[in-house]
Design a protein around this motif. Structure first.
Motif, PDB file in Angstrom:
ATOM      1  N   THR A  22     -69.678 -16.500-107.463  1.00 28.84           N
ATOM      2  CA  THR A  22     -69.423 -17.912-107.128  1.00 28.84           C
ATOM      3  C   THR A  22     -68.344 -18.544-107.992  1.00 28.84           C
ATOM      4  OG1 THR A  22     -71.144 -18.668-108.652  1.00 28.84           O
ATOM      5  CG2 THR A  22     -71.802 -18.213-106.372  1.00 28.84           C
ATOM      6  N   ALA A  23     -67.742 -17.778-108.896  1.00 29.18           N
ATOM      7  CA  ALA A  23     -66.733 -18.347-109.788  1.00 29.18           C
ATOM      8  C   ALA A  23     -65.385 -18.486-109.111  1.00 29.18           C
ATOM      9  CB  ALA A  23     -66.593 -17.483-111.040  1.00 29.18           C
ATOM     10  N   VAL A  24     -65.093 -17.580-108.178  1.00 31.34           N
ATOM     11  CA  VAL A  24     -63.775 -17.506-107.544  1.00 31.34           C
ATOM     12  C   VAL A  24     -63.953 -17.298-106.043  1.00 31.34           C
ATOM     13  CG1 VAL A  24     -62.628 -16.622-109.614  1.00 31.34           C
ATOM     14  CG2 VAL A  24     -63.701 -15.024-108.021  1.00 31.34           C
ATOM     15  N   ASN A  25     -62.838 -17.306-105.315  1.00 35.54           N
ATOM     16  CA  ASN A  25     -62.909 -17.098-103.868  1.00 35.54           C
ATOM     17  C   ASN A  25     -62.839 -15.614-103.522  1.00 35.54           C
ATOM     18  OD1 ASN A  25     -60.226 -16.349-104.147  1.00 35.54           O
ATOM     19  ND2 ASN A  25     -59.397 -18.154-103.150  1.00 35.54           N
ATOM     20  N   MET A  26     -62.718 -15.298-102.249  1.00 31.49           N
ATOM     21  CA  MET A  26     -62.717 -13.905-101.800  1.00 31.49           C
ATOM     22  C   MET A  26     -61.514 -13.116-102.331  1.00 31.49           C
ATOM     23  SD  MET A  26     -61.272 -14.093 -97.891  1.00 31.49           S
ATOM     24  CE  MET A  26     -62.865 -14.302 -97.206  1.00 31.49           C
ATOM     25  N   ASP A  74     -77.706 -21.922-100.112  1.00 31.08           N
ATOM     26  CA  ASP A  74     -76.311 -21.507-100.148  1.00 31.08           C
ATOM     27  C   ASP A  74     -75.503 -22.600-100.849  1.00 31.08           C
ATOM     28  OD1 ASP A  74     -76.896 -19.227 -98.336  1.00 31.08           O
ATOM     29  OD2 ASP A  74     -77.231 -20.831 -96.887  1.00 31.08           O
ATOM     30  N   LEU A  75     -74.263 -22.274-101.187  1.00 29.89           N
ATOM     31  CA  LEU A  75     -73.393 -23.198-101.895  1.00 29.89           C
ATOM     32  C   LEU A  75     -72.159 -23.501-101.062  1.00 29.89           C
ATOM     33  CD1 LEU A  75     -73.474 -21.449-105.389  1.00 29.89           C
ATOM     34  CD2 LEU A  75     -74.585 -23.602-104.832  1.00 29.89           C
ATOM     35  N   ALA A  76     -71.733 -24.754-101.063  1.00 26.29           N
ATOM     36  CA  ALA A  76     -70.488 -25.150-100.402  1.00 26.29           C
ATOM     37  C   ALA A  76     -69.687 -26.004-101.372  1.00 26.29           C
ATOM     38  CB  ALA A  76     -70.770 -25.918 -99.117  1.00 26.29           C
ATOM     39  N   VAL A  77     -68.379 -25.720-101.472  1.00 28.46           N
ATOM     40  CA  VAL A  77     -67.514 -26.390-102.431  1.00 28.46           C
ATOM     41  C   VAL A  77     -66.265 -26.885-101.717  1.00 28.46           C
ATOM     42  CG1 VAL A  77     -66.231 -26.158-104.596  1.00 28.46           C
ATOM     43  CG2 VAL A  77     -68.328 -24.839-104.245  1.00 28.46           C
ATOM     44  N   THR A  78     -65.865 -28.134-101.991  1.00 27.89           N
ATOM     45  CA  THR A  78     -64.618 -28.655-101.440  1.00 27.89           C
ATOM     46  C   THR A  78     -63.474 -28.338-102.389  1.00 27.89           C
ATOM     47  OG1 THR A  78     -64.989 -30.828-102.462  1.00 27.89           O
ATOM     48  CG2 THR A  78     -65.786 -30.512-100.207  1.00 27.89           C
ATOM     49  N   ASN A  79     -62.290 -28.074-101.803  1.00 24.71           N
ATOM     50  CA  ASN A  79     -61.136 -27.646-102.585  1.00 24.71           C
ATOM     51  C   ASN A  79     -59.858 -28.324-102.113  1.00 24.71           C
ATOM     52  OD1 ASN A  79     -62.477 -25.558-104.226  1.00 24.71           O
ATOM     53  ND2 ASN A  79     -62.736 -24.482-102.285  1.00 24.71           N
ATOM     54  N   ILE A 111     -62.398 -21.339-113.121  1.00 20.02           N
ATOM     55  CA  ILE A 111     -63.532 -20.743-112.424  1.00 20.02           C
ATOM     56  C   ILE A 111     -64.692 -21.738-112.365  1.00 20.02           C
ATOM     57  CG2 ILE A 111     -62.835 -18.418-113.137  1.00 20.02           C
ATOM     58  CD1 ILE A 111     -65.257 -18.462-115.078  1.00 20.02           C
ATOM     59  N   ASN A 112     -65.450 -21.688-111.267  1.00 19.22           N
ATOM     60  CA  ASN A 112     -66.673 -22.463-111.165  1.00 19.22           C
ATOM     61  C   ASN A 112     -67.751 -21.805-112.027  1.00 19.22           C
ATOM     62  OD1 ASN A 112     -65.426 -24.171-109.282  1.00 19.22           O
ATOM     63  ND2 ASN A 112     -66.051 -22.866-107.576  1.00 19.22           N
ATOM     64  N   PHE A 113     -68.729 -22.607-112.458  1.00 19.98           N
ATOM     65  CA  PHE A 113     -69.791 -22.111-113.329  1.00 19.98           C
ATOM     66  C   PHE A 113     -71.097 -22.004-112.551  1.00 19.98           C
ATOM     67  CE2 PHE A 113     -67.661 -24.587-117.032  1.00 19.98           C
ATOM     68  CZ  PHE A 113     -66.686 -23.611-117.153  1.00 19.98           C
ATOM     69  N   LEU A 114     -71.802 -20.905-112.749  1.00 21.88           N
ATOM     70  CA  LEU A 114     -73.184 -20.782-112.290  1.00 21.88           C
ATOM     71  C   LEU A 114     -74.025 -20.342-113.477  1.00 21.88           C
ATOM     72  CD1 LEU A 114     -74.598 -19.370-109.006  1.00 21.88           C
ATOM     73  CD2 LEU A 114     -75.708 -18.875-111.173  1.00 21.88           C
ATOM     74  N   PHE A 115     -74.991 -21.188-113.842  1.00 24.92           N
ATOM     75  CA  PHE A 115     -75.861 -20.912-114.979  1.00 24.92           C
ATOM     76  C   PHE A 115     -77.284 -20.704-114.474  1.00 24.92           C
ATOM     77  CE2 PHE A 115     -72.481 -23.613-116.853  1.00 24.92           C
ATOM     78  CZ  PHE A 115     -71.991 -22.712-117.798  1.00 24.92           C
ATOM     79  N   GLN A 159     -76.969 -13.347-106.175  1.00 27.27           N
ATOM     80  CA  GLN A 159     -75.730 -12.776-105.670  1.00 27.27           C
ATOM     81  C   GLN A 159     -75.264 -13.574-104.455  1.00 27.27           C
ATOM     82  OE1 GLN A 159     -74.028  -9.922-107.124  1.00 27.27           O
ATOM     83  NE2 GLN A 159     -75.441 -10.677-108.697  1.00 27.27           N
ATOM     84  N   PHE A 160     -73.958 -13.880-104.407  1.00 25.02           N
ATOM     85  CA  PHE A 160     -73.396 -14.691-103.341  1.00 25.02           C
ATOM     86  C   PHE A 160     -72.134 -14.020-102.801  1.00 25.02           C
ATOM     87  CE2 PHE A 160     -75.973 -17.464-105.848  1.00 25.02           C
ATOM     88  CZ  PHE A 160     -76.437 -18.464-105.008  1.00 25.02           C
TER      89      PHE A 160
END
Length: 602
Positions: A351-355, A377-382, A325-329, A398-399
């Motif tokens: 923001t830890a996981v996808n839809m 907003d946040l964008a992440v490459t995968n 999982i991604n981290f948001l602190f 909240q995202f």
């Protein structure tokens, strides 16, 4: 090719790539449905190259004197480290007003000593335009400046964490990290041990911010996996016996680190030649609430960025992790002991996981206001099949994963993304994205996916919808992209892109982009205290009812750092520039001039 791999002692390990294909089946259906719905709703047709001068960008690196081919250090044993590539950072190391570039080198592998000269990282000094007619010139000043570290390099970030007006360097490695202090005379001093932030193991990306609000720059260091070269796993094709790169899921994640800068306490003023009784940085990972107690809780950290996500004046932290999982602190300010503390909102924020509720193979991260609602907003490459992810900021930490509905995810379905930048490439005032792509497997397991891949440009409409721009220069010569960072190196008003390619040449992409020139505004902030580059500041360009918002950061993308200047395109007759400095002071500049770089002092 079979999707099984061999673990220790010949044990067969199921490939997580095959699992991804199953997991992402529902996502693929949703993405396809979103594309159809967008077409029915009258979404704009994909722009053609003839409609956008961004497709006129081209690689000028050899022409301006930057010649560097990245060495991934490929071995017959196929060590995972060889797949990760390297990054870069922009900086004006000598204070002459022209942006220089520091490019990280990696191989050969393993990083035994002594290392050959070609294994060194490189610093290229920007000399400005050539009076004899050449468009621009850089010179290699690595040896003169003293920054030619020869470890197996990963990333680099330049930041003035001493607060003396000169940018320093942090270089991450597979192996010992390195810190260089800028002496202010065109040279650097290697000072890793006494600074207190050098780590061994496997480090990746760095991000700086004034996390505790004391006026100087603290840092977060993302770290990847626990990896022993001499006791590595054996992964191979069971049918052919061919050695393969092992899946990262087979390795424990490393522990990330958070360091507080103690410059304000006078523990160490770093006077040249004096005795130092204490290091400048103090490990505050546990005290700040950022430690992960067990291996199962740790991520495999790659991209990281500090940004104030809820507009409370305190920088929050987001970490892109690989197959965890991604981290948001959330930054809560001072705790009982007086130092900064963070609250883990990774899962609660969305923001830890996808839809689908699944963690993805996060690589790079970008934070930007793509929909002009004032919050980042946040964008992440995968990994391929997963698609890149766009987390829309709904407010109150909240995202929502809007990758499908926004059009952000579809173009990346067959791509493996690493570095990403938020940059206005069509000059309309909205932030677009450029993503550097390239696989980690020489022969990917799906027939329609290649090792070298074209990069992706996504244009936005200012309302959070994305459309891919297909350019010939991206299609004709695909690379294995990794690090990516933005800077206006030639000071012509529009952004340029530095790209590090795994096992390939460094690229410097430049061109005459629309909407800049005489109609652009560039803002470079100068802080009053130890945070000389005003990292964490918020900058708004106001034109009537339109407010374009940017943040000054230090460390972004993937193992890289863009320049801290803020560029606004298409800014004819702006009403004002509004600045909120990192410690809360505000400034409004009425009727700012366009077509020039404004240096604004706190």
């Amino acid at each position: 090719m079979a999707d099984d791999r061999r673990g220790p002692a010949g044990r067969t390990v199921p490939s997580t790539l095959a699992a991804r294909l199953v997991i992402r089946a529902r996502q693929a259906v949703l993405l396809a449905a979103a594309a159809v719905l967008g077409a029915v709703a009258g979404a704009a047709q994909p722009p053609t190259p003839a409609q956008n001068p961004a497709c006129g960008m081209h690689d000028v690196a050899p022409a301006v004197g930057i010649e560097l081919v990245h060495d991934r250090g490929t071995t017959p044993e196929r060590h995972l480290v060889e797949t990760m590539g390297a990054g870069l950072t922009w900086l004006d190391y000598d204070g002459d007003g022209w942006l220089d570039v520091y490019v990280v080198q990696s191989g050969p592998f393993p990083p035994r000593q002594p290392r050959p000269p070609g294994a060194a990282n490189r610093l290229f000094r920007n000399l400005g335009p050539d009076p004899e007619g050449s468009p621009w010139r850089f010179e290699d000043v690595t040896e003169r400046a003293g920054v030619g570290h020869r470890g197996y390099g990963m990333g680099a970030v330049a930041a003035d964490f001493e607060g003396d007006g000169d940018p320093d360097l942090v270089v991450t490695n597979f192996g010992d990290d390195v810190v260089y202090l800028n002496r202010g005379d065109g040279t650097f001093e290697e000072a890793t041990e006494r600074i207190g932030i050098g780590e061994d193991g496997w480090s990746s990306s760095v991000s700086f911010a004034d996390a505790d609000g004391d006026g100087d720059l603290d840092l977060y260091l993302s770290r990847y996996v626990v990896y022993d070269v001499d006791a590595d796993l054996l992964c191979e094709n069971p049918e052919t016996g061919e050695r393969l790169y092992c899946d990262p899921a087979l390795y424990e994640g490393e522990s990330d680190r958070f360091y507080l800068n103690r410059l304000e306490l006078g523990l160490n003023r770093l006077e040249r030649g004096s005795e130092r009784g204490a290091t400048l940085f103090e490990d505050a990972t546990a005290a700040a609430g950022l430690a992960r107690a067990t291996a199962a809780e740790r991520g495999r950290g790659l991209g990281v960025q500090f940004t104030d996500l809820d507009d409370d004046g305190r920088p929050d932290l987001y970490v892109a992790n690989d197959e965890t999982i991604n981290f948001l602190f959330h930054n809560r300010g001072p705790g009982p002991g007086g130092d900064v503390t963070f609250e883990d909102l990774s899962l609660l924020s969305g923001t830890a996981v996808n839809m689908d509720g699944k963690p993805e193979a996060g690589m790079g991260v970008v934070v930007a206001d793509f929909d002009h609602d004032g919050d980042p907003d946040l964008a992440v490459t995968n990994f391929d099949v997963e698609t890149n992810t766009y987390y829309e900021n709904l407010g109150n930490m909240q995202f929502a994963d809007s990758s499908a509905a926004s059009g952000f995810g579809v173009p990346s379905f067959n791509m493996l993304g690493f570095g990403m930048a938020s940059v206005d490439l069509d000059g309309d005032g909205d932030l677009d994205t450029y993503t550097a792509n390239g696989h980690i497997f020489f022969r990917p397991r799906r027939a329609n996916i290649s090792y070298a891949q074209r990069d992706i440009i996504l244009l936005t409409d200012g309302r959070g919808r994305f459309t891919e721009l297909r350019c010939p220069f991206l299609e004709e010569d695909p690379k294995v992209g990794r690090g990516l960072a933005v800077a206006d190196f030639d000071r012509d008003g529009d952004p340029d892109l530095g790209v590090v390619n795994n096992g390939g040449p460094f690229q410097l992409l430049a061109g005459e982009l629309p909407g800049y020139g005489g109609g652009a505004v560039a803002v470079r902030l100068r802080g009053a205290g130890a945070n000389r580059e005003a990292v964490g500041a918020r900058v708004d360009l106001v034109s009537g009812d339109i407010r374009r918002r940017r943040w000054v950061t230090a460390g972004d993308s993937y193992q890289s750092a863009s320049d801290g200047a803020v560029l606004f395109a298409g800014a004819d007759a702006p009403e004002a520039i509004e600045i909120r400095w990192p410690l809360g002071k505000t400034l409004r500049i009425e009727n700012p001039p366009v077509g020039a770089e404004l240096q604004v002092f706190e």
